[in-house]
Structure formats: structure tokens, C-alpha cells
Design a protein around this motif. Structure first.
Motif, short mmCIF file in Angstrom:
data_model
loop_
_atom_site.label_atom_id
_atom_site.label_comp_id
_atom_site.label_asym_id
_atom_site.label_seq_id
_atom_site.Cartn_x
_atom_site.Cartn_y
_atom_site.Cartn_z
N VAL A 140 0.87 -1.17 0.00
CA VAL A 140 0.00 0.00 0.00
C VAL A 140 0.90 1.22 0.00
CG1 VAL A 140 -1.71 1.31 1.32
CG2 VAL A 140 -1.88 -1.19 1.19
N ILE A 141 0.63 2.18 -0.88
CA ILE A 141 1.45 3.39 -0.97
C ILE A 141 0.54 4.59 -0.75
CG2 ILE A 141 3.07 4.71 -2.37
CD1 ILE A 141 3.63 2.15 -3.96
N VAL A 142 0.97 5.49 0.14
CA VAL A 142 0.15 6.65 0.49
C VAL A 142 1.02 7.90 0.52
CG1 VAL A 142 0.47 6.31 3.00
CG2 VAL A 142 -1.56 7.53 2.16
N GLY A 143 0.44 9.02 0.11
CA GLY A 143 1.16 10.29 0.12
C GLY A 143 1.03 11.00 1.45
N SER A 144 2.04 11.79 1.77
CA SER A 144 2.02 12.62 2.97
C SER A 144 2.37 14.05 2.60
CB SER A 144 3.02 12.09 4.01
OG SER A 144 3.08 12.96 5.13
N LEU A 145 1.46 14.98 2.93
CA LEU A 145 1.72 16.42 2.83
C LEU A 145 1.52 16.97 4.23
CD1 LEU A 145 0.34 18.93 0.16
CD2 LEU A 145 0.86 19.55 2.51
N PRO A 146 2.61 17.04 5.01
CA PRO A 146 2.47 17.32 6.44
C PRO A 146 2.52 18.79 6.81
CG PRO A 146 4.72 16.72 5.95
CD PRO A 146 3.97 16.67 4.63
N HIS A 177 11.32 14.71 -7.54
CA HIS A 177 10.22 15.55 -8.03
C HIS A 177 8.98 15.51 -7.15
CE1 HIS A 177 12.41 14.30 -11.86
NE2 HIS A 177 12.62 15.62 -11.80
N ILE A 178 9.03 14.83 -6.01
CA ILE A 178 7.88 14.77 -5.12
C ILE A 178 7.91 15.98 -4.20
CG2 ILE A 178 6.76 13.49 -3.26
CD1 ILE A 178 7.99 10.95 -4.53
N ASN A 179 6.83 16.78 -4.25
CA ASN A 179 6.77 17.98 -3.43
C ASN A 179 5.29 18.29 -3.13
OD1 ASN A 179 7.37 20.28 -2.02
ND2 ASN A 179 8.10 21.45 -3.77
N GLY A 180 4.82 17.74 -2.03
CA GLY A 180 3.40 17.90 -1.69
C GLY A 180 2.54 16.94 -2.48
N PRO A 181 2.75 15.62 -2.35
CA PRO A 181 1.95 14.65 -3.12
C PRO A 181 0.48 14.71 -2.71
CG PRO A 181 3.24 13.52 -1.43
CD PRO A 181 3.70 14.95 -1.45
N TRP A 182 -0.40 14.99 -3.66
CA TRP A 182 -1.79 15.32 -3.34
C TRP A 182 -2.76 14.22 -3.76
CZ3 TRP A 182 -3.32 17.90 0.38
CH2 TRP A 182 -4.49 18.69 0.41
N ASP A 183 -2.49 13.57 -4.87
CA ASP A 183 -3.30 12.44 -5.31
C ASP A 183 -2.43 11.53 -6.17
OD1 ASP A 183 -5.45 10.75 -5.64
OD2 ASP A 183 -6.84 12.32 -6.23
N MET A 184 -2.94 10.33 -6.46
CA MET A 184 -2.09 9.34 -7.13
C MET A 184 -2.96 8.23 -7.71
SD MET A 184 1.10 7.21 -5.39
CE MET A 184 0.19 6.89 -3.88
N THR A 185 -2.50 7.67 -8.82
CA THR A 185 -3.08 6.44 -9.35
C THR A 185 -1.94 5.54 -9.78
OG1 THR A 185 -4.79 5.54 -10.82
CG2 THR A 185 -3.30 7.17 -11.78
N LEU A 195 3.52 4.76 -10.86
CA LEU A 195 2.68 5.67 -10.09
C LEU A 195 2.64 7.01 -10.79
CD1 LEU A 195 4.14 5.05 -6.50
CD2 LEU A 195 2.28 3.80 -7.62
N PHE A 196 1.45 7.60 -10.87
CA PHE A 196 1.31 8.97 -11.34
C PHE A 196 0.87 9.80 -10.13
CE2 PHE A 196 0.54 6.59 -15.31
CZ PHE A 196 1.45 7.21 -16.14
N VAL A 197 1.68 10.79 -9.77
CA VAL A 197 1.47 11.55 -8.54
C VAL A 197 1.35 13.05 -8.85
CG1 VAL A 197 2.35 12.02 -6.22
CG2 VAL A 197 2.96 9.87 -7.37
N THR A 198 0.27 13.69 -8.37
CA THR A 198 0.17 15.14 -8.50
C THR A 198 0.85 15.80 -7.31
OG1 THR A 198 -2.00 15.16 -7.40
CG2 THR A 198 -1.98 15.05 -9.81
N ASN A 199 1.49 16.94 -7.56
CA ASN A 199 2.23 17.66 -6.52
C ASN A 199 1.80 19.12 -6.50
OD1 ASN A 199 4.66 15.75 -5.60
ND2 ASN A 199 4.28 15.45 -7.79
N VAL A 200 1.59 19.66 -5.27
CA VAL A 200 0.97 20.99 -5.16
C VAL A 200 1.78 21.99 -4.31
CG1 VAL A 200 -1.37 20.15 -5.54
CG2 VAL A 200 -0.43 20.15 -3.22
#
Length: 378
Positions: A140-146, A177-185, A195-200
Motif C-alpha cells: 500500500v502506498i500513500v502520500g504525505s503532505l504534512p 520531483h515529489i513535493n506535496g503529493p496530493w493524489d495518485m493512481t 505511479l502517477f502523482v500530483t504535486n501541489v
């Protein structure tokens, strides 16, 4: 010479691996079409919203964001169940949630994981976002924007956190290139995954609430291993999306992502521009498509956040500003159905309620942040 030869071999291996995963995705997608014809609405006949379960674990975490369905039973994971990530702690501070819960279609509830920030190397700490996937391997992979206090002023780059099927953290991925991972598929090839990851957070905090056009979509290629997956490649495939901080939502920027294996198109919910964007050739492109091309914009879209592909290859988007789920035919951009699933709170009614969602043959499952519940539209 040896180094150059090694790089050529690596590049060839990446191409072969992505071809394999593309074929796997196309086969799986074709098998899931069901009886839904591409021209018909998927949610048009749905009129019932059922509360499946609360999403609040024992520690009181709230604000459910991400939704992922378990593809295969392993460890604590049961095939067909859903995983939900919580973004806020029990004190309702954004960017501080640490839990992932597991909910069965019949409402049976359990806690899959509670991540101890002191034991995880993630820039800024833990605040679990909508970026959540469950893979065939049991990972399981989950993003963290703390944040440290629930405000955007303290938001930091965060990371992706990899857990095994027992809910134990086995790896974190930061930088690249990960900076504030917000969503992913994910495109799941079993032993390999993209993985496709949006960063905000690319310049967002420094802009102090002003819009900056620096949101990105990053493609990550992983060699899957139960002990410790290896990151093989990281490429920015989308860039220039508008993003800004927000006192209520913490940050607004490119959010939902949905990949269609039959067309190779990655769809992106461009929240601030009220549009659904498309990035062509997403698995194989070697450079950014910038903000892609517009599939649909305006109309019923109102801060689209969560995004999912339906069994008939339409898209469903969860609006952040009005409690509506909007269905779009990506072939012609028509918005073919709109369903109000939460009219509480606001103003306007339903504002701030919706985020992650997933479409399955029996309906659309979605989280409701206003009530901290997991629900089904059918």
C-alpha cells in the motif's frame, strides 16, 4: 564505456517493463467494461446515497481523503475491501492525520495502519493525503503532505510512504520531483508498477495565497519487492498547473488522476481552472506535456478534486465546492450527468464535503469529509 552501456541497458529495460504494464492494464480494463456502453451515462440512473461506514478510527483522525480498493487478499488486506486515508488528526488539524482504515462493502470496519511520524523519514512529518493506492503485491502506498500546526504556513514537501500487507512501513520515497503529493493512481503490473502523482507545493507556500503555475504530475517506476521496492525512474509528465494555499482546504492544485489503459491517456483534475486535463502517451513520454489538453471545463465542474474512471470509460469527478459528482464522456467532453450527494454545510451547500472516490460496477464509492463517512451512490 561500461557506464554508457549500463545506461542503455537500463533504458531498454524500462521500455520493456512499461510495455508489459501497458498490455496488462489494457487487458484488465477490457475485462472490466461490463454491460455499460461507452455512450451511456454510468451514474445517470443512480439516485440513492447509502452510508457504508464511519471513517473515524480509535485515535479520532478525521477528514477522509484517499480511497483505494484492495485487488488481492494478503496479510491484513481483504480483496474487494476499501482503504481510506485520513488527512486531519483528532483535533481537526490539517496535514496531521496518520491513519489508514479498511472498510468492507458491508460496512465492516478495521484499522489497517497508524503511522508513527517519529519512526518514518518523511520531510515535515505525516499528513496522509488523497494519494493512496493498493497493489497486487500487497503493498500500500500513500502520500504525505504534512504540517506541524494544521496551516499551510508550516506545510512541507512530504513523501510517499510504502506499507506492507501487515500495515508496517517498509520504505519512504522523497525527493525525485515529489513535493506535496496530493493524489495518485497506479498502473499495476505485479512485479512492477507505475505511479502517477500530483504535486501541489512547488512554490505554493512562498506565494502566500497567490496562484503560482507550478503544479506537477510525476511518473514513478517501481520495481516491486515485498521487503523494499526500488525506484527505477522519475519523470515529470505534466507541469504548469495552477496551485495556491487556502485557509480552508490548506492547498488547492492539480488533484485527481485517472489512467485509461486503452488510450494511454492520463486524466488530471485541474482544480483551480475547473477543468479536466488529459496527458497523452503518459506511460511512455520522456518529457512534460505541460498542462495537457482540455477534455471538459466549466459547466457543472466546480473545483474538481477526486477523479475516477468508470466501467464504461467515462470519468467521474468529485466537486470540492458544491457536493456534486459530475460524469464526463472524455471522447467529446460532454458532462452527461450530475448527482448531488451532499448538500450539508457550506455555503454553498456541500462545499468541502467531497474528495476521493472510486467507480465500480455497482456504483460510486466516495468519502464525505463533512460527515466523516464512506458512502455509496447507486
Amino acid at each position: 564505456m561500461e557506464r554508457n552501456h549500463s545506461l542503455l541497458l537500463r533504458a531498454g529495460a524500462l521500455s520493456v517493463m512499461m510495455l508489459i504494464m501497458s498490455a496488462t492494464t489494457i487487458t484488465a480494463r477490457a475485462a472490466s467494461n461490463g454491460d455499460h456502453a461507452p455512450g451511456n451515462s454510468f451514474i445517470g440512473a443512480f439516485n440513492t446515497v447509502t452510508v457504508v461506514s464511519s471513517t473515524v478510527p480509535l485515535n479520532g483522525d478525521v477528514n477522509p481523503y484517499g480511497v483505494a480498493q484492495v485487488p488481492r487478499s494478503k496479510g491484513k488486506l481483504a480483496e474487494g475491501n476499501f482503504l481510506i486515508s485520513n488527512f486531519n488528526n483528532g483535533g481537526n488539524q490539517q496535514g496531521t492525520g496518520t491513519t489508514i482504515v479498511q472498510i468492507a462493502p458491508d460496512g465492516t470496519f478495521s484499522q489497517f495502519a497508524q503511522i508513527d511520524a517519529s519512526k518514518v523519514s518523511c520531510p515535515g512529518g505525516i499528513g496522509l493525503t488523497t494519494a493512496l493506492v493498493a497493489l497486487q503485491s500487497g503493498l500500500v502506498i500513500v502520500g504525505s503532505l504534512p504540517t506541524s500546526d494544521g496551516t499551510s504556513a508550516t506545510a512541507e514537501a512530504g513523501c510517499l510512504i510504502v506499507l506492507n500487507s501487515a500495515g508496517k512501513v517498509i520504505e519512504t520515497i522523497s525527493g525525485h520531483h515529489i513535493n506535496g503529493p496530493w493524489d495518485m493512481t497506479a498502473v499495476d503490473g505485479g512485479s512492477l508498477a507505475v505511479l502517477f502523482v500530483t504535486n501541489v507545493l512547488n512554490g505554493t507556500v512562498a506565494a502566500n495565497g497567490n496562484i503560482v503555475n507550478r503544479g506537477t504530475v510525476v511518473r514513478l517506476l517501481l520495481d516491486i519487492d515485498d521487503a523494499k521496492p526500488e525506484l527505477l525512474d522519475s519523470t515529470v509528465v505534466g507541469s504548469g498547473f495552477p496551485e495556491r494555499t487556502d485557509p480552508n482546504a490548506l492547498v488547492i492544485g492539480p488533484t485527481g488522476v485517472a489512467f485509461d489503459g486503452e488510450t494511454g491517456i492520463l486524466y488530471v483534475a485541474d482544480s483551480l481552472d475547473n477543468r479536466i486535463a488529459a496527458i497523452p502517451n503518459a506511460l511512455f513520454r520522456g518529457s512534460s506535456a505541460n498542462t495537457g489538453f482540455t477534455v471538459s471545463e466549466g459547466g457543472a465542474l466546480n473545483d474538481p478534486l477526486g477523479l475516477a474512471l468508470t466501467p464504461n470509460h467515462h470519468l467521474v469527478a468529485a466537486n470540492g465546492d458544491d457536493g456534486n459528482i459530475v460524469e464526463i464522456n472524455p471522447v467529446n467532453g460532454k458532462q452527461v450527468a450530475v448527482k448531488l450527494v451532499d448538500n450539508t454545510g457550506g455555503p454553498p451547500p456541500g462545499s468541502g464535503a467531497l474528495f476521493g472516490l472510486i467507480a465500480v460496477p455497482e456504483g460510486v464509492y466516495f468519502v464525505d469529509d463533512a460527515s466523516n463517512t464512506f458512502n455509496l451512490l447507486n
